[in-house]
Scaffold this motif. Sequence first.
Motif, PDB file in Angstrom:
ATOM      1  N   UNK A  13       0.802  -1.225   0.000  1.00  0.00           N
ATOM      2  CA  UNK A  13       0.000   0.000   0.000  1.00  0.00           C
ATOM      3  C   UNK A  13       0.839   1.281   0.000  1.00  0.00           C
ATOM      4  N   UNK A  14       1.574   1.508  -1.106  1.00  0.00           N
ATOM      5  CA  UNK A  14       2.449   2.680  -1.202  1.00  0.00           C
ATOM      6  C   UNK A  14       1.715   3.935  -1.655  1.00  0.00           C
ATOM      7  N   UNK A  15       2.284   5.088  -1.305  1.00  0.00           N
ATOM      8  CA  UNK A  15       1.908   6.354  -1.941  1.00  0.00           C
ATOM      9  C   UNK A  15       3.195   7.076  -2.302  1.00  0.00           C
ATOM     10  N   UNK A  16       3.155   7.846  -3.377  1.00  0.00           N
ATOM     11  CA  UNK A  16       4.387   8.407  -3.938  1.00  0.00           C
ATOM     12  C   UNK A  16       4.207   9.893  -4.214  1.00  0.00           C
ATOM     13  N   UNK A  17       5.222  10.690  -3.835  1.00  0.00           N
ATOM     14  CA  UNK A  17       5.215  12.140  -4.035  1.00  0.00           C
ATOM     15  C   UNK A  17       6.611  12.588  -4.449  1.00  0.00           C
ATOM     16  N   UNK A  18       6.740  13.775  -5.058  1.00  0.00           N
ATOM     17  CA  UNK A  18       8.068  14.295  -5.372  1.00  0.00           C
ATOM     18  C   UNK A  18       8.889  14.508  -4.102  1.00  0.00           C
ATOM     19  N   UNK A  19      10.156  14.172  -4.163  1.00  0.00           N
ATOM     20  CA  UNK A  19      11.080  14.357  -3.036  1.00  0.00           C
ATOM     21  C   UNK A  19      11.319  15.851  -2.818  1.00  0.00           C
ATOM     22  N   UNK A  20      11.491  16.293  -1.568  1.00  0.00           N
ATOM     23  CA  UNK A  20      11.776  17.722  -1.346  1.00  0.00           C
ATOM     24  C   UNK A  20      13.123  18.172  -1.907  1.00  0.00           C
ATOM     25  N   UNK A  21      14.047  17.225  -2.174  1.00  0.00           N
ATOM     26  CA  UNK A  21      15.358  17.551  -2.728  1.00  0.00           C
ATOM     27  C   UNK A  21      15.440  17.019  -4.156  1.00  0.00           C
TER      28      UNK A  21
ATOM     29  N   UNK B 101      -1.027   5.249   4.649  1.00  0.00           N
ATOM     30  CA  UNK B 101      -0.830   6.698   4.522  1.00  0.00           C
ATOM     31  C   UNK B 101      -0.990   7.127   3.074  1.00  0.00           C
ATOM     32  N   UNK B 102      -1.742   8.207   2.866  1.00  0.00           N
ATOM     33  CA  UNK B 102      -1.931   8.794   1.539  1.00  0.00           C
ATOM     34  C   UNK B 102      -1.261  10.164   1.550  1.00  0.00           C
ATOM     35  N   UNK B 103      -0.016  10.224   1.069  1.00  0.00           N
ATOM     36  CA  UNK B 103       0.741  11.472   1.069  1.00  0.00           C
ATOM     37  C   UNK B 103       0.401  12.304  -0.160  1.00  0.00           C
ATOM     38  N   UNK B 104       0.450  13.623   0.023  1.00  0.00           N
ATOM     39  CA  UNK B 104       0.232  14.555  -1.070  1.00  0.00           C
ATOM     40  C   UNK B 104       1.084  15.796  -0.817  1.00  0.00           C
ATOM     41  N   UNK B 105       1.667  16.344  -1.886  1.00  0.00           N
ATOM     42  CA  UNK B 105       2.380  17.616  -1.798  1.00  0.00           C
ATOM     43  C   UNK B 105       1.354  18.723  -2.011  1.00  0.00           C
ATOM     44  N   UNK B 106       1.041  19.444  -0.933  1.00  0.00           N
ATOM     45  CA  UNK B 106      -0.025  20.445  -0.950  1.00  0.00           C
ATOM     46  C   UNK B 106       0.576  21.823  -1.180  1.00  0.00           C
ATOM     47  N   UNK B 107      -0.004  22.571  -2.113  1.00  0.00           N
ATOM     48  CA  UNK B 107       0.458  23.924  -2.437  1.00  0.00           C
ATOM     49  C   UNK B 107      -0.605  24.935  -2.030  1.00  0.00           C
ATOM     50  N   UNK B 108      -0.225  25.859  -1.150  1.00  0.00           N
ATOM     51  CA  UNK B 108      -1.138  26.913  -0.722  1.00  0.00           C
ATOM     52  C   UNK B 108      -1.256  27.988  -1.803  1.00  0.00           C
ATOM     53  N   UNK B 109      -2.215  28.872  -1.631  1.00  0.00           N
ATOM     54  CA  UNK B 109      -2.459  29.918  -2.621  1.00  0.00           C
ATOM     55  C   UNK B 109      -1.252  30.828  -2.809  1.00  0.00           C
TER      56      UNK B 109
ATOM     57  N   UNK C 229       1.828  29.807  -2.726  1.00  0.00           N
ATOM     58  CA  UNK C 229       2.934  29.005  -3.243  1.00  0.00           C
ATOM     59  C   UNK C 229       3.653  28.166  -2.204  1.00  0.00           C
ATOM     60  N   UNK C 230       3.374  28.378  -0.916  1.00  0.00           N
ATOM     61  CA  UNK C 230       4.018  27.578   0.135  1.00  0.00           C
ATOM     62  C   UNK C 230       3.569  26.123   0.013  1.00  0.00           C
ATOM     63  N   UNK C 231       4.508  25.210   0.245  1.00  0.00           N
ATOM     64  CA  UNK C 231       4.208  23.795   0.079  1.00  0.00           C
ATOM     65  C   UNK C 231       4.448  23.007   1.365  1.00  0.00           C
ATOM     66  N   UNK C 232       3.568  22.069   1.634  1.00  0.00           N
ATOM     67  CA  UNK C 232       3.645  21.173   2.788  1.00  0.00           C
ATOM     68  C   UNK C 232       3.225  19.782   2.342  1.00  0.00           C
ATOM     69  N   UNK C 233       3.906  18.782   2.867  1.00  0.00           N
ATOM     70  CA  UNK C 233       3.467  17.408   2.635  1.00  0.00           C
ATOM     71  C   UNK C 233       2.464  17.035   3.720  1.00  0.00           C
ATOM     72  N   UNK C 234       1.278  16.618   3.291  1.00  0.00           N
ATOM     73  CA  UNK C 234       0.273  16.095   4.210  1.00  0.00           C
ATOM     74  C   UNK C 234       0.011  14.627   3.882  1.00  0.00           C
ATOM     75  N   UNK C 235      -0.470  13.929   4.875  1.00  0.00           N
ATOM     76  CA  UNK C 235      -0.936  12.562   4.637  1.00  0.00           C
ATOM     77  C   UNK C 235      -2.069  12.256   5.597  1.00  0.00           C
ATOM     78  N   UNK C 236      -3.107  11.654   5.075  1.00  0.00           N
ATOM     79  CA  UNK C 236      -4.104  11.042   5.944  1.00  0.00           C
ATOM     80  C   UNK C 236      -3.743   9.568   6.083  1.00  0.00           C
ATOM     81  N   UNK C 237      -3.966   9.021   7.266  1.00  0.00           N
ATOM     82  CA  UNK C 237      -3.692   7.608   7.493  1.00  0.00           C
ATOM     83  C   UNK C 237      -4.753   7.056   8.433  1.00  0.00           C
ATOM     84  N   UNK C 238      -4.867   5.738   8.477  1.00  0.00           N
ATOM     85  CA  UNK C 238      -5.842   5.090   9.337  1.00  0.00           C
ATOM     86  C   UNK C 238      -5.199   4.717  10.656  1.00  0.00           C
TER      87      UNK C 238
END
Length: 495
Positions: free
Chosen positions: A123-131, A285-293, A295-304
């Motif tokens: 059960x993987x989730x994949x997002x761009x690396x911060x580096x 965990x369902x990770x997502x790279x979230x972009x605010x209005x 341009x600030x970015x944070x990685x969020x994830x919902x998990x059980x």
Amino acid sequence: MNNPAPRVDDLVARTPLRLSPDPRRVITKLFVPGDDVPEYGTRSAAVIARVMAMDEATVEAVLADTMDLFADRHERLAETFADHFTSVSHRLELSARPSAARRQLIGAYFTHEYAVEAAALFNPSIVPHPDQGGLEPGQLRFVMSVRGVGEGHLSSIGFRTGVIGPGEQLRTDDPGPHLAIGSHRRVLCDRALFHGKLAEEGYDDELAAFLQRNLSARFTGDDLEQALAALHPQLHTRASAHRTVERIHEIAANNYEVEFPEESSLGERVLWPVGPSESHGMEDARFVLFTEDDGAQTYYATYTAYDGAHIAPQLLETLDFRTFRASQLTGAAAVNKGMALFPRRVGGRYLALSRYDRESNSLTSSDDLHTWRDPKTLQTPVHPWELVQLGNCGSPIETEAGWLVLTHGVGPMRNYAISAVLLDLEDPYRLIGALSEPLLIAQADERDGYVPNVVYSCGSLVHQDTLILPYGTSDTGIGFARVGLAALLERLTKS
């Protein structure tokens, strides 16, 4: 003459890359003999007495042998032994003055290894690396979360890194030899979230109302204890107050931060259950790279979060995958499994996919990322391969054609399939199209495992017009597939 739309099974190409669970990946945990069987009671005092009875030469020899066997499997093993000695040192006689070696050895007897993925990795989730530094043209570095399962079906969240491209190349990095579970600390609690959790669980009593009036909008654990101490003595004695106080402390403990050593690699970091709500596992965990209005970015994830009897979605957030904050969610849509956040606000609000009714794909919104109300159903089971239930396979992906959502369906014999739907960009409550057949089902070499006949993903990403889809295979290993994005969107817009 128009070319016919490609068949769905022509859109997917599996890659040779597979990941399997590795029982050599172990962490250290506190071990208290007998504590797992409360009716028999702990045997810690007896174990300590036996170690105290050893002569010093034997103590030093046994400690040396233990370090020879285990020191290369863990970073800072001596520090772990010292910490675990401290946790049980109250069992020593007050006059006891054990040597440094004896303290270390006592700590070793109260330590054991736990193989975090000995049973399963999936059960993987994949997002761009911060580096993204040091890459060739056409390459993208990624972070992939994974669910590991060990003894007792206890789940934790681990990580892998790798690179996509150039072209069709896809590789994962060596995750590193030593796992770390990080150091944990309490964080400021949110009063609105706190009160929301109490209210939705039926704790709307005088004590809860008192705290709602007397706690600040953001409060510490000390603030909470001071407020409880100021409660009227007659309210303290009510039976309901004892239950509410217990639940209050549990909610506070479910909100925390974890920080990993700077020198640890991302592949060595494991998010291990800490709060009461996740005592039996952190799942999917369902990770997502979230972009605010702005341009600030944070990685969020919902998990059980699973406590052995109940499940609930919770939230992780991080900027760097070194420091994480975990917090609870509340509201009618923040129940059951499978919440997935959109990667940006839509119409000024946070949006998330929900399966609040346990069988359909729904959409919910929030003003603050923590309270999720008024879920509206988007998609109900229709096709034979999804009649048991529907759900998402990760956060929506923004495309020019709309929000691409990978879904999962469960059919006869609990056979899982992955499919897709498309939502309107401006009005995600409007379904543009849905595949009428599965995009991916378990093939012959993927059907057998910990839970047979399952293909399941918690998140994919797009790179150079190709959807990279990591997926769990029968809750045992992880495979990777490529999907042509343009062809998939064409199929969805014509469905």
